[in-house]
Design an enzyme around this catalytic site. Sequence first.
Site, PDB file in Angstrom:
ATOM      1  N   TYR A 131      18.693  11.462   1.329  1.00 44.88           N
ATOM      2  CA  TYR A 131      18.673  12.802   1.067  1.00 44.88           C
ATOM      3  C   TYR A 131      19.305  13.986   1.333  1.00 44.88           C
ATOM      4  O   TYR A 131      19.676  14.142   2.413  1.00 44.88           O
ATOM      5  CB  TYR A 131      17.295  12.762   1.142  1.00 44.88           C
ATOM      6  CG  TYR A 131      15.878  11.885   0.533  1.00 44.88           C
ATOM      7  CD1 TYR A 131      15.675  11.743  -0.394  1.00 44.88           C
ATOM      8  CD2 TYR A 131      15.325  10.822   1.527  1.00 44.88           C
ATOM      9  CE1 TYR A 131      14.226  10.716  -1.159  1.00 44.88           C
ATOM     10  CE2 TYR A 131      14.513  10.173   1.077  1.00 44.88           C
ATOM     11  CZ  TYR A 131      13.725   9.771  -0.208  1.00 44.88           C
ATOM     12  OH  TYR A 131      12.937   9.027  -0.733  1.00 44.88           O
ATOM     13  N   THR A 157      19.416   9.965  -3.542  1.00 48.97           N
ATOM     14  CA  THR A 157      19.149   9.712  -4.422  1.00 48.97           C
ATOM     15  C   THR A 157      18.788  11.064  -5.649  1.00 48.97           C
ATOM     16  O   THR A 157      18.952  12.405  -4.650  1.00 48.97           O
ATOM     17  CB  THR A 157      17.498   9.638  -3.397  1.00 48.97           C
ATOM     18  OG1 THR A 157      17.604   8.647  -2.839  1.00 48.97           O
ATOM     19  CG2 THR A 157      16.433   9.529  -4.487  1.00 48.97           C
ATOM     20  N   LYS A 233      21.489   6.595  -7.016  1.00 44.36           N
ATOM     21  CA  LYS A 233      19.899   6.251  -6.987  1.00 44.36           C
ATOM     22  C   LYS A 233      18.403   7.062  -7.728  1.00 44.36           C
ATOM     23  O   LYS A 233      18.379   7.752  -7.236  1.00 44.36           O
ATOM     24  CB  LYS A 233      19.760   6.240  -6.017  1.00 44.36           C
ATOM     25  CG  LYS A 233      18.100   5.292  -5.417  1.00 44.36           C
ATOM     26  CD  LYS A 233      17.655   4.987  -4.228  1.00 44.36           C
ATOM     27  CE  LYS A 233      16.372   4.254  -4.097  1.00 44.36           C
ATOM     28  NZ  LYS A 233      15.963   4.631  -4.699  1.00 44.36           N
ATOM     29  N   HIS A 257      12.412   4.854  -8.733  1.00 45.59           N
ATOM     30  CA  HIS A 257      11.966   4.915  -7.207  1.00 45.59           C
ATOM     31  C   HIS A 257      10.831   3.807  -6.439  1.00 45.59           C
ATOM     32  O   HIS A 257       9.570   4.821  -6.337  1.00 45.59           O
ATOM     33  CB  HIS A 257      11.609   6.656  -6.563  1.00 45.59           C
ATOM     34  CG  HIS A 257      11.635   6.653  -5.311  1.00 45.59           C
ATOM     35  ND1 HIS A 257      12.694   7.347  -5.521  1.00 45.59           N
ATOM     36  CD2 HIS A 257      11.639   6.738  -4.395  1.00 45.59           C
ATOM     37  CE1 HIS A 257      12.328   7.955  -3.922  1.00 45.59           C
ATOM     38  NE2 HIS A 257      11.455   6.999  -3.494  1.00 45.59           N
TER      39      HIS A 257
END
Length: 367
Positions: A131, A157, A233, A257
């Site tokens: 992150y 992500t 992702k 997710h």
Amino acid sequence: MEKHVSVKDIEEAALSILPKSARDYYKSGATDEQTLAENRLAFQRLRIRPKSLVGVSHCDLRTKVLGYDVSMPVGISPTAMQRMAHPEGELANARAAQAENTIFTLSTIATSSIEEVAEAAPDAIKWFQLYIYNDREVTKNLVVRAEKAGFKAIALTVDTPLFGIRRADVRNKFTLPPHLRFANFEGVLSTKIRSTEGGSGLNKYVENLFDKSLTWDDVKWLKSITTLPIIAKGILRGDDALKAVQAGCSGILVSNHGARQLDGVPSTIEALPEIVEAVRNYNVEVYLDGGVTTGTDVYKALALGAKMVFVGRPALWGLTVGGQAGVQRMLNIFRTELEYTFQIAGTPTIADITRDMVRHESTYSKL
């Protein structure tokens, strides 16, 4: 553990063992959980079309991912706070991946550190899920540590400017148990999750920490601080997959997710073909996670163009019921189911699995 003959068996056993707060955290999806159900149901709407008498005297599940050999196209997705499931948490999970020669992905918000995981499973192919925090030094430090510790890729992500609304966590006022910490951080970043005035402690944790202003230009910044390949992702659109490639990503992980961000988005297997088509002319690998619980699920994703399939919750369920051995049991159930599917479908190697091996049920209803 021999009594567990399916991933569903392991899941049911795990859900009966886990404390309520951890169980609800691991299993829940966003708001009404429509997409959570769809992630699984969409696989059931696809039909495998087996070939007969092709000669299947050998069966080979092996593949290469970003140049590394793996024993089968099933790896482990990042999931947070694994020591809530088992005292060894991420360490046991990484050791299982190492033993089965597949990929383990470590979450930024893990309860074991980058260095602990590297020491526990030095020979595993390890990826680090990232992150991007408002504090770029915090972010850069994580990336540098992962590269130094021998991790092979950064899974960035891209679907999380903030965490989605997970009602169970709000009701439970979810926080990390006091004996655990976010092990990749020091000070307040490692313990802030232990308390909440109301609602989900995790949502409160990220409120002022995650950078909501991120754009594809920030992938270029990430590329400037690491030599590791970057995987985007959380992609669900073809045009975003193209932007990821143009920004320098080496892989696309088609993911929603675990249906935990925004309810009403497509299941990942529905989104996969558009993304595979969008990047067809580029040297980029496409992976999938979300709702995968059987070997036939994996097979269907391979037929629609996924290079590799990742599982998150099944690894947590295996971890809960038996630590490293439980995760290995889960992986071996996938391995066995895949071997049977390859052979009965008449496709002894991954190269044999072409797009025509799978059709949507709607094409049959027109007959």
